[in-house]
Scaffold this motif. Sequence first.
Motif, PDB file in Angstrom:
ATOM      1  N   GLU A   1     151.904  51.948 -71.897  1.00  0.00           N
ATOM      2  CA  GLU A   1     152.753  52.449 -70.810  1.00  0.00           C
ATOM      3  C   GLU A   1     152.266  53.825 -70.346  1.00  0.00           C
ATOM      4  OE1 GLU A   1     155.007  50.729 -69.332  1.00  0.00           O
ATOM      5  OE2 GLU A   1     156.068  52.235 -68.132  1.00  0.00           O
TER       6      GLU A   1
ATOM      7  N   THR B   1     160.579  51.928 -74.201  1.00  0.00           N
ATOM      8  CA  THR B   1     160.671  50.890 -73.158  1.00  0.00           C
ATOM      9  C   THR B   1     159.315  50.372 -72.664  1.00  0.00           C
ATOM     10  OG1 THR B   1     160.666  52.451 -71.288  1.00  0.00           O
ATOM     11  CG2 THR B   1     162.797  52.020 -72.331  1.00  0.00           C
TER      12      THR B   1
ATOM     13  N   THR C   1     165.198  49.406 -70.430  1.00  0.00           N
ATOM     14  CA  THR C   1     164.876  48.744 -71.704  1.00  0.00           C
ATOM     15  C   THR C   1     163.437  48.249 -71.726  1.00  0.00           C
ATOM     16  OG1 THR C   1     165.627  46.588 -70.896  1.00  0.00           O
ATOM     17  CG2 THR C   1     167.253  47.968 -72.075  1.00  0.00           C
ATOM     18  N   GLY C   2     162.870  47.921 -70.544  1.00  0.00           N
ATOM     19  CA  GLY C   2     161.493  47.421 -70.533  1.00  0.00           C
ATOM     20  C   GLY C   2     161.183  46.639 -69.270  1.00  0.00           C
ATOM     21  N   TRP C   3     160.054  45.925 -69.335  1.00  0.00           N
ATOM     22  CA  TRP C   3     159.498  45.225 -68.174  1.00  0.00           C
ATOM     23  C   TRP C   3     160.301  43.966 -67.858  1.00  0.00           C
ATOM     24  CZ3 TRP C   3     155.574  46.558 -64.944  1.00  0.00           C
ATOM     25  CH2 TRP C   3     155.073  45.556 -64.107  1.00  0.00           C
TER      26      TRP C   3
ATOM     27  N   ASP D   1     162.713  43.819 -76.110  1.00  0.00           N
ATOM     28  CA  ASP D   1     162.394  42.715 -77.032  1.00  0.00           C
ATOM     29  C   ASP D   1     163.370  42.672 -78.211  1.00  0.00           C
ATOM     30  OD1 ASP D   1     160.205  41.364 -75.723  1.00  0.00           O
ATOM     31  OD2 ASP D   1     159.090  43.214 -75.985  1.00  0.00           O
TER      32      ASP D   1
ATOM     33  N   GLY E   1     155.841  48.386 -72.390  1.00  0.00           N
ATOM     34  CA  GLY E   1     155.340  47.087 -72.858  1.00  0.00           C
ATOM     35  C   GLY E   1     153.835  47.103 -73.056  1.00  0.00           C
TER      36      GLY E   1
ATOM     37  N   ASP F   1     157.368  43.420 -73.711  1.00  0.00           N
ATOM     38  CA  ASP F   1     158.075  43.992 -72.551  1.00  0.00           C
ATOM     39  C   ASP F   1     158.564  45.414 -72.810  1.00  0.00           C
ATOM     40  OD1 ASP F   1     157.785  41.669 -71.060  1.00  0.00           O
ATOM     41  OD2 ASP F   1     159.620  40.781 -71.842  1.00  0.00           O
ATOM     42  N   GLY F   2     158.790  45.773 -74.062  1.00  0.00           N
ATOM     43  CA  GLY F   2     159.353  47.076 -74.420  1.00  0.00           C
ATOM     44  C   GLY F   2     160.184  46.906 -75.678  1.00  0.00           C
TER      45      GLY F   2
END
Length: 371
Positions: free
Chosen positions: A202, A301, A362-364, A259, A303, A254-255
């Motif tokens: 990231e 967060t 939280t992520g992608w 995840d 990925g 994804d993060g």
Amino acid sequence: MSTRGQPDTESTDDTTDPGSTGSTGSTGSTGSGPTVAETGEFGLIRAITRRLPVGADVLLGPGDDAAVVAAPDGRVVVTTDLLVEGRHFRRDWSSAYDTGRKAAAQNLADVAAMGARPTALVVGFAAPGELPVAWAEQLADGLRDECALVGASVAGGDVSSAAGIVLGITALGDLAGRAPIRRDGARPGDRVVLAGRIGWAEAGLALLRAAELPPEILRAHAEVVDAHRRPHPPYALGPLLAAAGAHAMCDVSDGLLADLGHVAAASAVWIDIDPTALPVPGPIRDAAAVLGADPLTWVLTGGDDHALVACLAPTALLPAGCVVIGRVLAAPTHVGPDGTRPDDRGAGHGVLVGGLDYRRGTGWDHFRQVT
Ligand SMILES: Nc1ncnc2c1ncn2[C@@H]1O[C@H](COP(=O)(O)OP(=O)(O)O)[C@@H](O)[C@H]1O
Ligand SMILES: Cc1ncc(C[n+]2csc(CCOP(=O)(O)OP(=O)(O)O)c2C)c(N)n1
Ligand SMILES: [Mg+2]
């Protein structure tokens, strides 16, 4: 490795040039040789498959209507992931070789996250006619070398023309008699452990996206930029964490928060990450300083690094290379600044950071990402 089942060789390029981006910031050269339109479908298939040795688990490799792969356990772990040019990689950011490494790694990590040993990949490859054959060859070299880390090999695939490059990779794996480590087995009281890197890719992506940055800045932060180009999943720790008694495991694509959110939902538990236990390595801090970004948010967060996270009983003996980063709870224990607890909203599960909701994403998410 043998050449079982491979078609006759006849290619445009006999060299094995990794074309790795390394720390130079260059995306490698694919030369000015023939394009895939010039070599044609079967010339392209020959150019790719002649570079791919066939491993012990592949009983019949590329060249027939289908491959035959050994399944010593009687059960087969199978997973598939797409890589789409512009979404998962860019040709001006990553070499063909690194794209091959990444495409294999993304799938091999999913097999490891089940506690299994990867045995084979099947590779779908679509590309525009003007693509140099050398690009496809270097992609194949990257796939080959990443597979070699775990003793897997490419069993077959398919090619097509398309407007942009799309890879559809399927990985197979062997559980060697163990139970698969699912997302739904986390139990209150478990320790949450991390194996491998998070936040690195990231950080590299953020630098690559900052278009106005001069190339020397990218070179100065080569470790994180290279992490975007090529992940380093801790493959061996998948089966080792399974043998250590992991109740639940997944890879971080994804993060971490995204995840672990799947693990929390599937297991109907709360997972509390201790931010003070999370490693925030120097190269990530340095990259964050360039952009004025928050390095902890990248770690929580970001990925694309394909670390493994697992939940194990507090009594379990952890394999070397794991860090305890949190614990599994039946219910949140902290009261937020507004006087409510995270479970007051009735979710019944979730991921917390230091006992509270994390409000910086939280992520992608492929369909929500703003690019
Ligand atoms: N098009 C699809 N058809 C069937 N199952 C799918 C599809 N897309 C995703 N899944 C399944 O949904 C789950 C979550 O997918 P994903 O988030 O991509 O997992 P991962 O991060 O492990 O690659 C996986 O079990 C996957 O097999
Ligand atoms: C050009 C480019 N832009 C953005 C990203 C960031 N990115 C793309 S997909 C992704 C998440 C992982 O990919 P996904 O297809 O969701 O894998 P899965 O969770 O299915 O394993 C991230 C962080 C990237 N790798 N390359
Ligand atoms: Mg997937």
